[in-house]
Enzyme design. Structure first.
Site, mmCIF file in Angstrom:
data_model
loop_
_atom_site.group_PDB
_atom_site.id
_atom_site.type_symbol
_atom_site.label_atom_id
_atom_site.label_comp_id
_atom_site.label_asym_id
_atom_site.label_seq_id
_atom_site.Cartn_x
_atom_site.Cartn_y
_atom_site.Cartn_z
ATOM 1 N N ALA A 13 20.732 -36.780 1.360
ATOM 2 C CA ALA A 13 21.737 -35.730 1.498
ATOM 3 C C ALA A 13 21.066 -34.359 1.407
ATOM 4 O O ALA A 13 19.858 -34.247 1.219
ATOM 5 C CB ALA A 13 22.808 -35.895 0.418
ATOM 6 N N GLY A 69 0.826 -1.217 0.000
ATOM 7 C CA GLY A 69 0.000 0.000 0.000
ATOM 8 C C GLY A 69 0.852 1.255 0.000
ATOM 9 O O GLY A 69 0.616 2.189 -0.787
ATOM 10 N N VAL A 86 36.366 -10.702 19.308
ATOM 11 C CA VAL A 86 35.689 -10.901 18.025
ATOM 12 C C VAL A 86 36.640 -10.519 16.899
ATOM 13 O O VAL A 86 37.086 -9.370 16.835
ATOM 14 C CB VAL A 86 34.405 -10.046 17.937
ATOM 15 C CG1 VAL A 86 33.694 -10.289 16.606
ATOM 16 C CG2 VAL A 86 33.468 -10.374 19.102
ATOM 17 N N HIS A 144 21.416 -23.741 6.870
ATOM 18 C CA HIS A 144 20.739 -24.126 8.105
ATOM 19 C C HIS A 144 19.352 -23.498 8.168
ATOM 20 O O HIS A 144 19.152 -22.362 7.741
ATOM 21 C CB HIS A 144 21.550 -23.687 9.326
ATOM 22 C CG HIS A 144 22.858 -24.402 9.459
ATOM 23 N ND1 HIS A 144 23.919 -23.883 10.144
ATOM 24 C CD2 HIS A 144 23.267 -25.599 8.980
ATOM 25 C CE1 HIS A 144 24.934 -24.737 10.100
ATOM 26 N NE2 HIS A 144 24.552 -25.780 9.392
#
Length: 1121
Positions: free
Chosen positions: A262, A67, A806, A780
């Site tokens: 698989a 919209g 990190v 995944h």
């Protein structure tokens, strides 16, 4: 993957068909789908309401906020709709960062209504249950519903009532509409549960005096529930995200994936791009995409995809040829690169899968060279050395530049090489061959003594561990609260209160596995069990970790395995109850149950209090079932690892199934003894890569768990991080997170509040997702961001701000791990222990043969058939070619019996012989015996065998004898009369001459049919002519001494073998000598015998007893003294 978006039309069709509510749902099934090729005349015939009502038209291509984008035509007549459609169809439109072409549109009746009759409702799934959101002001301007809407959490396995809806969700709704809305929302929720939706949004839903109108709808369903919901869903078509075309190659790979155990995935991002990938593993495929994008290749990245789960050679070939076909359609000025990457496989035979890729490369070597394709390969896992060797060889033989690397090279280093950011080594160092790890250098075959203590590093108290680095938070608690409201208690409240509020009523142990841990394995996974036992052996365990197996499809029995050098027996039970009763020491279940049976078997297993840990390997379990498993596990205090996982490993103690790969990787990564580093990952393949990285940069792994790639893993990152925090032997923690979900923020909070004090190295994969124009579902099921906070970039920044270590990219992960580890060694937290060599385990014969290390003489030899490959082969001819060439039964018999592709006339002759020998009535001895056996109640095989045993020289076995007698006489130069006289003189019958019923005056039509065919088609009939001359002599003496069907086939077959051009004279004579011709009669007559057996059974004939009056009783006369 699990949650897949469906079109608005599909979602409404599900709703209209299956919703159960007292509310009057209006405009059911009143929608029409239109595309550029729509026949409008036919459309109005099928939907006559289009001619009489005001209409709405909008694109149905998973576009949000249509919209606001001006993509909805409202209150139009049919002509207006057609004009609006013409102005928009096939027009390129930009939505956010995505550019796409408008192709599919939906037309519905226009519903006039005031704004106050518009409402908003949404249901979506989370780990703890399903959230129902409702706002009394729906429509285009609904705004931030997360902040404004009333919400109600329906916990897993609980029901929603109209009273709850009215009280919690409808306080601002006019009283006259509450009952209708409450009934509709409850019906909608039940529909959502029954049809396995994961997301269902209606905005607006309009409620008038006439009832409920569903105007705009968006939905996702759990595609893994197809086997449950197929009857209600039908065939669902999942449209691609807007901005990405649906390619037939994607559909082809999806079909291969659906037919395979698989995992095969393919998404085309830019078919004109120069960077193509063929990556093994769901997690690894994301890491490679991340690295390509980090190095500036996002605009040239052509595809995302993965192959994993041990695909066969043929499946890998089909996948590879699809990629190669796509990348060799358009040339690129800079040439193209193909990255064949992967982590270290756990159980996939790398050499076997590479065979499929090598076949595809050979098939496409011309186009690959024409398009200047360079290939970079990096892989590890079972038999990877042979796979890399074969891949290198194909590069040399084809002239295609192929650069090959193994586990000695960082997983993503080949990306930098492919993109020109790092040099290509001339001769990379190769790790030792698999065999070097496994063959015992000593002659000792005794079980080794224990060589390791519980921890590799010197014991330290937890207070000695330095807390994680702190840094100023970029996301304060109130900001986290606003974006992660479902985690309110976990993020903003006191840590212990949050733990208490998580709903876990059963205490879960910190230590899951010890050196004495015993497990039950559900499923006949002998390879995985043997791998566990070999691991136990090199870890110097006193006894195997597998106490028993459960397999419902056989009775209780014993299964043989190796324990070091000796063989042992492991009991296999038909049900779990017997297994746990007889093995009270077991506290771990490793479930290899299929996705269809995993839920029931897991729920049953949690009824036994002794089971504390369950690993669920299966991928594709519906999310609703997984959440029920999680709920019960929390109540029972059971730790769940999985679903969709390879498992976990605790070096020196225990490993789950195929975790860690084969023994060469176990030993190379030093997983036979504990180190100081614990990790948790989603990906199984990437967990093995972490084993490799950690073994090269630290003193090794203390424990590692792959929680699984589903959206709702049975245990979370935080569950395991807290276990590691409370385990003295763990000195540092590594977390490999990924895009999707919010679990990593709990780690941030744990570091902030001091609950986690050990150093945490963390990296979330999937950073490339924010660079793509359209949404990409990675390998995944849980790897998909539904909001900004779930992106890998946001989570990496939050972890960095919270004080975790990190890296800048996955490429640097190993460097960061080494830096943290070296600091811990420098400050004395970790004191590396002296290495002790592991005991050796004998290599299995089958694997040694696979590696080409041994040879032995075969017990059997065969030259007619080979069933080992992807396709059955008859004498060198694939079965598909047999059918394509329409060789028929005669052709197959030629291949299997004579190892030749016989001429067409020869195949026809064989088939005619089978037809004319198929039966000769019930009176002959073979048929008689078959009938007697059948009437005695014997089975088909016994009855057939009884009939076949009568075949010999007197009945049916004259083909070989006739062929030999006539051939010998003809070859020796005897005249027909001399042959007849000699046989008479010797007192021998001429085989193939004579018939009980037929004669020269009453000829056997079977012989006549065959004779006509042979005379017309055979190039020469010397022996047949000779036999017919003999027949003239014998019938002159007695009319029934004709050349019978056995004799005719025998001599005609000799002519065929000698004269068809496919055999030497010696070969033709050998086939006669070894009895090949009698096989024709045996094969043909078996058809008749089986017919008699079935006939007797069909007629329900009773036991046969021969009548007395047909027996002549001749007894010796009584002799008296």
């Amino acid at each position: 993957m699990s949650a897949k978006a469906i079109s608005e039309q599909t979602g409404k069709e599900f709703l209209y068909k299956h919703i159960c509510t007292s509310a009057a749902v209006q405009n059911r099934f009143r929608y029409a789908s239109v595309t550029a090729g729509t026949d409008w005349g036919r459309l109005t015939q099928e939907h006559p309401w289009l001619l009489t009502e005001r209409l709405v038209i909008k694109p149905d291509q998973l576009i949000k906020r249509r919209g606001k984008l001006g993509l909805v035509g409202i209150n139009l007549d049919l002509q207006g709709v057609r004009e609006w459609f013409k102005a928009h169809v096939m027009r390129e439109t930009t939505v956010g960062k995505a550019k796409g072409v408008l192709k599919n549109f939906l037309i519905e009746p226009f519903v006039p209504h005031p704004q106050e009759e518009e409402f908003y409702v949404c249901i979506y799934a989370t780990r703890e249950g399903d959230h129902v959101l409702f706002h009394h002001e729906g429509g285009v301007e609904v705004g931030d519903v997360d902040a404004k809407a009333q919400r109600l959490l329906v916990a897993v396995d609980e029901k929603l009532s109209e009273e709850q809806v009215t009280e919690k969700l409808l306080p601002h709704v006019p009283d006259e509409k509450k009952k209708v809305l409450a009934s509709f929302i409850v019906g909608l929720f039940n529909l959502y549960e029954d049809l396995y939706f994961t997301y269902l949004e209606i905005n607006p839903i309009v409620v008038t005096k006439d009832g409920v109108y569903v105007l705009d709808m968006a939905a996702k369903i759990d595609a893994t529930a197809d086997y449950i919901c197929k009857a209600k869903w039908g065939d669902v078509e999942f449209p691609p995200p807007f901005g990405r075309e649906a390619y037939p190659e994607e559909a082809y790979i999806a079909d291969l994936d659906a037919k395979s155990g698989a995992s095969l995935k393919l998404t085309l991002l830019n078919p004109c791009g120069r960077i193509w990938t063929m990556v093994a593993g769901g997690g690894a495929s994301v890491v490679y995409s991340d690295t390509i994008c980090d190095l500036g290749g996002v605009e040239e990245l052509a595809n995302y995809g993965e192959y994993s789960g041990a695909p066969s050679e043929q499946q890998t070939y089909d996948y590879a040829k699809t990629i190669l076909s796509l990348m060799t359609r358009e040339k690129h000025t800079q040439g193209k690169v193909l990255i064949i990457g992967g982590s270290i496989a756990n159980f996939t035979n790398v050499a076997a899968t590479f065979k499929g890729i090598v076949r595809a490369i050979k098939d496409y070597q011309g186009p690959l060279k024409e398009h200047e394709v360079t290939i970079f390969v990096r892989r590890g896992g079972p038999n990877y050395q042979e796979g890399l060797r074969v891949m290198g060889e194909v590069g040399k033989t084809t002239g295609i530049p192929i650069h090959v690397f193994g586990t000695e090279t960082h997983m993503t280093a080949i990306v930098g090489m492919a993109l020109g950011h790092r040099p290509i080594p001339n001769q990379p160092p190769m790790d030792a061959h698999t065999a070097n790890f496994l063959l015992n250098a000593s002659n000792s075959a005794v079980t080794p003594a224990t060589t390791r203590t519980a921890s590799f590093s010197e014991p330290k108290t937890s207070s000695d561990v330095n807390p994680a680095k702190k840094s100023k938070a970029a996301l304060p608690a109130d900001s986290l609260h606003s974006i992660l409201w479902p985690l309110k208690n976990m993020v903003t409240g006191d840590w212990k209160e949050a733990q208490a509020s998580s709903g876990c009523s059963g205490a879960k142990p910190t230590t899951l596995f010890r050196k004495q841990t015993k497990a039950i394995v559900w499923g006949m996974q002998t390879r995985a069990v043997q791998g566990m036992m070999d691991f136990d052996y090199v870890c110097s365990r006193d006894d195997p970790s597998v106490a028993a197996m459960v397999y419902p499809f056989t009775g209780d029995h014993k299964q043989k395995f190796y324990w070091g050098h000796k063989e042992i027996l492991v009991p296999v039970y038909k049900n779990m109850a017997d297994a746990v009763k007889k093995h009270p020491e077991v506290d771990v279940l490793i479930s290899f149950a299929s996705l269809r049976s995993a839920f029931d078997s897991t729920m049953e297993s949690m009824q036994y209090p002794q089971i504390h840990t369950i690993a669920i390997i299966a991928e594709g379990i519906p999310e609703a079932q997984t959440r029920k498993i999680i709920k019960m596990a929390d109540e029972k205090g059971v730790t769940i690892i999985g679903p969709a996982t390879v498992g976990g490993i605790k070096p020196g103690c225990f490993k789950i199934g195929n975790t860690g790969g084969m023994l060469d990787n176990i030993l190379a990564s030093k997983l036979y003894r504990p180190g100081s580093v614990a990790y948790v990952s989603r990906s199984g393949g990437m967990s093995n890569e972490l084993n490799n990285i950690i073994s090269r940069t630290t003193d090794g792994v203390y424990e590692g768990v792959a929680i699984g790639g589903d959206r709702y893993p049975g245990s979370t990152f935080m569950d395991h991080v807290l276990r590691y925090q409370d385990t003295p032997g763990v000195k540092m923690i590594i977390v490999l997170g990924e895009i999707g979900g919010t679990e990593e923020y709990k780690i941030c909070q744990g570091i902030r509040e001091g609950r986690i004090t050990k150093p945490v190295v963390c990296w979330c994969i999937g950073t490339c997702a924010t660079m793509f124009a359209s949404e990409v579902q990675f390998g995944h099921a849980g790897a998909c961001a539904n909001q900004a906070s779930e992106t890998a970039v946001a989570k990496n920044q939050a972890l960095r701000d919270a004080g975790a270590y990190v890296p800048k990219s996955f490429d640097e992960l190993g460097d960061v791990i080494k830096t943290v580890y070296d600091d811990l060694v420098a400050n004395g937290t970790i004191v590396p222990a002296q290495e002790v060599p592991p005991p050796t385990v004998p290599m299995d014969y089958s694997w040694a043969r696979e590696l080409g290390l041994i040879r032995k003489p075969a017990s059997f030899m065969t030259s007619i058939c080979d069933e080992r490959g992807q396709e059955l082969i008859y004498a060198g001819m694939p079965i598909t070619e047999v059918f394509r060439e329409e060789m028929g039964l005669g052709g197959v018999l030629g291949l299997l019996w004579f190892q030749r592709r016989l001429p067409r006339y020869a195949c026809q002759f064989i088939e005619m012989c089978l037809m004319v020998t198929a039966d000769h009535g019930p009176a002959v001895s073979g048929a008689h015996n078959t009938i007697v056996c059948a009437r005695a109640g014997k089975d088909l095989i016994s009855s057939l065998t009884s009939g076949l045993l009568t075949i010999g020289d007197r009945f049916g076995g004259a083909l070989d004898a006739a062929a030999k007698q006539f051939s010998k006489a003809f070859d020796s130069g005897m005249l027909p009369m001399e042959f007849v006289n000699k046989m008479k003189k010797d007192g021998k019958l001429i085989m193939g001459i004579g018939h009980r019923v037929k004669s020269i005056n009453n000829p056997d039509m079977r012989v006549q049919i065959l004779k006509d065919f042979v005379k017309q088609h055979f190039p020469s009939t010397q022996l047949l002519d000779y036999a017919l001359d003999v027949e003239k002599i014998t019938t002159s003496k007695k009319p029934n001494l004709i050349l019978n069907v056995d004799g005719f086939i025998g001599v005609a077959f000799v002519d065929l073998l000698r004269m068809c051009g496919g055999f030497t004279r010696d070969e033709a004579d050998e086939f006669v000598e070894i009895g090949a011709l009698n096989g024709i009669f045996v094969l043909g007559r078996s058809m008749g015998f089986i017919g008699h057996y079935l006939d007797q059974k069909r007629l329900k004939q009773g036991l046969y007893r021969h009548p007395w009056d047909d027996i002549s009783y001749v007894l010796p006369e009584h002799m008296s003294m």
